[in-house]
Design a protein around this motif. Structure first.
Motif, mmCIF file in Angstrom:
data_model
loop_
_atom_site.group_PDB
_atom_site.id
_atom_site.type_symbol
_atom_site.label_atom_id
_atom_site.label_comp_id
_atom_site.label_asym_id
_atom_site.label_seq_id
_atom_site.Cartn_x
_atom_site.Cartn_y
_atom_site.Cartn_z
ATOM 1 N N ALA A 77 39.958 60.805 50.049
ATOM 2 C CA ALA A 77 39.034 61.830 50.775
ATOM 3 C C ALA A 77 40.179 62.921 49.970
ATOM 4 O O ALA A 77 40.221 64.001 49.542
ATOM 5 C CB ALA A 77 38.999 62.017 51.650
ATOM 6 N N GLY A 78 41.507 62.316 50.231
ATOM 7 C CA GLY A 78 42.856 63.582 49.566
ATOM 8 C C GLY A 78 42.846 63.779 48.035
ATOM 9 O O GLY A 78 43.190 64.684 47.555
ATOM 10 N N LEU A 79 42.869 62.193 47.283
ATOM 11 C CA LEU A 79 42.614 62.457 45.999
ATOM 12 C C LEU A 79 41.873 63.023 45.588
ATOM 13 O O LEU A 79 41.801 64.207 44.304
ATOM 14 C CB LEU A 79 42.854 61.557 45.518
ATOM 15 C CG LEU A 79 42.903 61.260 44.565
ATOM 16 C CD1 LEU A 79 44.149 62.205 43.574
ATOM 17 C CD2 LEU A 79 42.913 59.905 43.411
ATOM 18 N N VAL A 116 42.021 66.627 43.455
ATOM 19 C CA VAL A 116 41.126 67.258 42.061
ATOM 20 C C VAL A 116 40.266 68.240 42.356
ATOM 21 O O VAL A 116 40.835 69.160 41.103
ATOM 22 C CB VAL A 116 41.082 65.888 41.568
ATOM 23 C CG1 VAL A 116 40.207 65.695 40.011
ATOM 24 C CG2 VAL A 116 41.952 64.882 41.209
ATOM 25 N N ARG A 117 39.510 68.133 42.879
ATOM 26 C CA ARG A 117 38.831 69.519 42.719
ATOM 27 C C ARG A 117 39.282 70.745 42.594
ATOM 28 O O ARG A 117 38.331 71.596 43.045
ATOM 29 C CB ARG A 117 37.564 68.545 44.333
ATOM 30 C CG ARG A 117 36.285 67.627 43.949
ATOM 31 C CD ARG A 117 35.554 67.584 44.726
ATOM 32 N NE ARG A 117 34.312 66.639 44.661
ATOM 33 C CZ ARG A 117 33.171 67.069 44.998
ATOM 34 N NH1 ARG A 117 33.318 67.494 45.756
ATOM 35 N NH2 ARG A 117 32.915 65.730 44.765
ATOM 36 N N ALA A 118 40.626 70.915 43.141
ATOM 37 C CA ALA A 118 40.904 72.465 43.687
ATOM 38 C C ALA A 118 41.730 72.238 42.382
ATOM 39 O O ALA A 118 42.246 73.450 42.588
ATOM 40 C CB ALA A 118 41.763 72.139 45.106
ATOM 41 N N ASP A 150 49.869 64.021 51.089
ATOM 42 C CA ASP A 150 48.120 64.563 50.298
ATOM 43 C C ASP A 150 47.409 63.716 49.998
ATOM 44 O O ASP A 150 46.589 63.982 50.149
ATOM 45 C CB ASP A 150 48.958 65.947 49.608
ATOM 46 C CG ASP A 150 49.077 67.222 49.414
ATOM 47 O OD1 ASP A 150 48.795 66.972 51.068
ATOM 48 O OD2 ASP A 150 49.917 68.108 49.183
ATOM 49 N N LEU A 151 48.301 62.321 49.868
ATOM 50 C CA LEU A 151 47.268 61.078 48.500
ATOM 51 C C LEU A 151 47.589 60.051 49.622
ATOM 52 O O LEU A 151 47.552 59.374 49.163
ATOM 53 C CB LEU A 151 48.073 61.357 47.621
ATOM 54 C CG LEU A 151 48.098 62.388 46.688
ATOM 55 C CD1 LEU A 151 48.115 61.955 44.782
ATOM 56 C CD2 LEU A 151 47.014 63.055 46.452
ATOM 57 N N LEU A 203 43.146 55.973 43.694
ATOM 58 C CA LEU A 203 43.905 56.668 45.215
ATOM 59 C C LEU A 203 45.202 55.903 44.042
ATOM 60 O O LEU A 203 46.427 56.189 43.863
ATOM 61 C CB LEU A 203 43.399 56.101 46.091
ATOM 62 C CG LEU A 203 44.321 56.522 46.641
ATOM 63 C CD1 LEU A 203 45.198 58.466 47.102
ATOM 64 C CD2 LEU A 203 43.884 56.198 48.126
ATOM 65 N N THR A 204 45.271 54.044 43.922
ATOM 66 C CA THR A 204 45.903 53.584 44.055
ATOM 67 C C THR A 204 47.044 54.003 42.304
ATOM 68 O O THR A 204 47.965 53.873 42.056
ATOM 69 C CB THR A 204 45.786 51.665 43.606
ATOM 70 O OG1 THR A 204 45.501 51.137 45.721
ATOM 71 C CG2 THR A 204 47.039 50.884 43.432
ATOM 72 N N ALA A 205 46.165 53.886 41.192
ATOM 73 C CA ALA A 205 46.341 54.469 40.088
ATOM 74 C C ALA A 205 47.429 55.814 39.753
ATOM 75 O O ALA A 205 48.071 55.890 39.246
ATOM 76 C CB ALA A 205 45.796 54.495 39.188
ATOM 77 N N VAL A 206 46.348 56.623 40.871
ATOM 78 C CA VAL A 206 47.386 58.091 40.553
ATOM 79 C C VAL A 206 48.602 57.465 41.603
ATOM 80 O O VAL A 206 49.658 58.265 40.879
ATOM 81 C CB VAL A 206 46.209 59.226 41.837
ATOM 82 C CG1 VAL A 206 47.358 60.125 41.603
ATOM 83 C CG2 VAL A 206 45.358 59.390 41.055
ATOM 84 N N ARG A 207 49.265 56.745 43.068
ATOM 85 C CA ARG A 207 50.297 56.684 43.603
ATOM 86 C C ARG A 207 50.497 56.077 42.686
ATOM 87 O O ARG A 207 52.103 56.233 42.950
ATOM 88 C CB ARG A 207 49.265 56.251 45.332
ATOM 89 C CG ARG A 207 48.713 57.481 45.756
ATOM 90 C CD ARG A 207 48.788 56.358 47.580
ATOM 91 N NE ARG A 207 49.445 55.369 47.613
ATOM 92 C CZ ARG A 207 50.401 56.800 48.873
ATOM 93 N NH1 ARG A 207 50.074 57.946 49.226
ATOM 94 N NH2 ARG A 207 51.699 55.969 48.888
#
Length: 210
Positions: free
Chosen positions: A45-47, A51-53, A40-41, A72-76
């Protein structure tokens, strides 16, 4: 060299939310419904949507969050560390088959997690009420890396809590989820996964008998 988890007392009290957020991050890798694995990431846009959900969590300003390539890179990268630590937490059980063959070494995963948790700096804030002694509290500084830090701190809160002992990897056919075991006989993340596993075992037994 010994590498350890660090945990802030302010996160220890909110373990239910920590567990949910940690699991939600890991479950952004899931079965795609066609025998493969979906992520999903894969883009900002996926991230952003993920987060907004999650309003009402410890994620900073979730309802207005907009991801970029750096976040995105940091979260992945954080997610890869968390999945490696989840695989350790479920031992001696097997980890999720989604990435069992390419997990980070545990010391590397711990360093990555703790480094991410430290990305939100704090500043001293003085409180001095009438007829009371001055009190200094640490207040987070808002910044671009706050999302990753909030996620990492939630993961630390979860892994350092008793809830960690309920963590399991689901091994029903085609399932790659982690879940928290709710009762002693629970083997799968959902009843439907258990039905699928029983059907698969039934077919396997008949195949051997034939």
């Amino acid at each position: 060299m010994r590498v350890s988890l660090s945990i802030s007392p302010m996160h220890a009290a909110s373990i239910t939310g920590d567990a949910r957020l940690a699991l939600d991050l890991v479950l952004t890798i899931r079965h795609d419904g066609n025998g493969g694995v979906a992520d999903d990431l894969t883009d900002p846009a996926g991230l952003t949507a993920w987060v907004r959900a999650r309003p009402g969590t410890t994620l900073p300003e979730a309802g207005r969050f907009v991801a970029d390539d750096a976040s995105l890179t940091a979260v992945r990268e954080l997610r890869a560390a968390v999945r490696a630590l989840f695989s350790r937490a479920v031992r001696p059980g097997e980890p999720s088959p989604a990435d069992a063959a390419r997990l980070l070494p545990v010391p590397d995963a711990l360093r990555r997690l703790n480094a991410a948790a430290a990305r939100t700096p704090t500043v001293p804030v003085l409180h001095w009420a009438d007829d009371a002694e001055p009190v200094v509290q640490r207040q987070p500084v808002r910044g671009g890396e706050e999302l990753t830090a909030a996620l990492a701190q939630a993961v630390i809160g979860f892994l350092a809590s008793p809830d960690r002992e309920r963590l399991r990897a689901c091994h029903a056919p085609r399932c790659v989820r982690y879940f928290l075991k709710e009762h002693p006989r629970q083997e799968w993340c959902k009843p439907s996964r258990g039905n699928r596993a029983r059907v698969a075992r039934h077919h396997q037994r008949h195949k051997r008998a034939a």
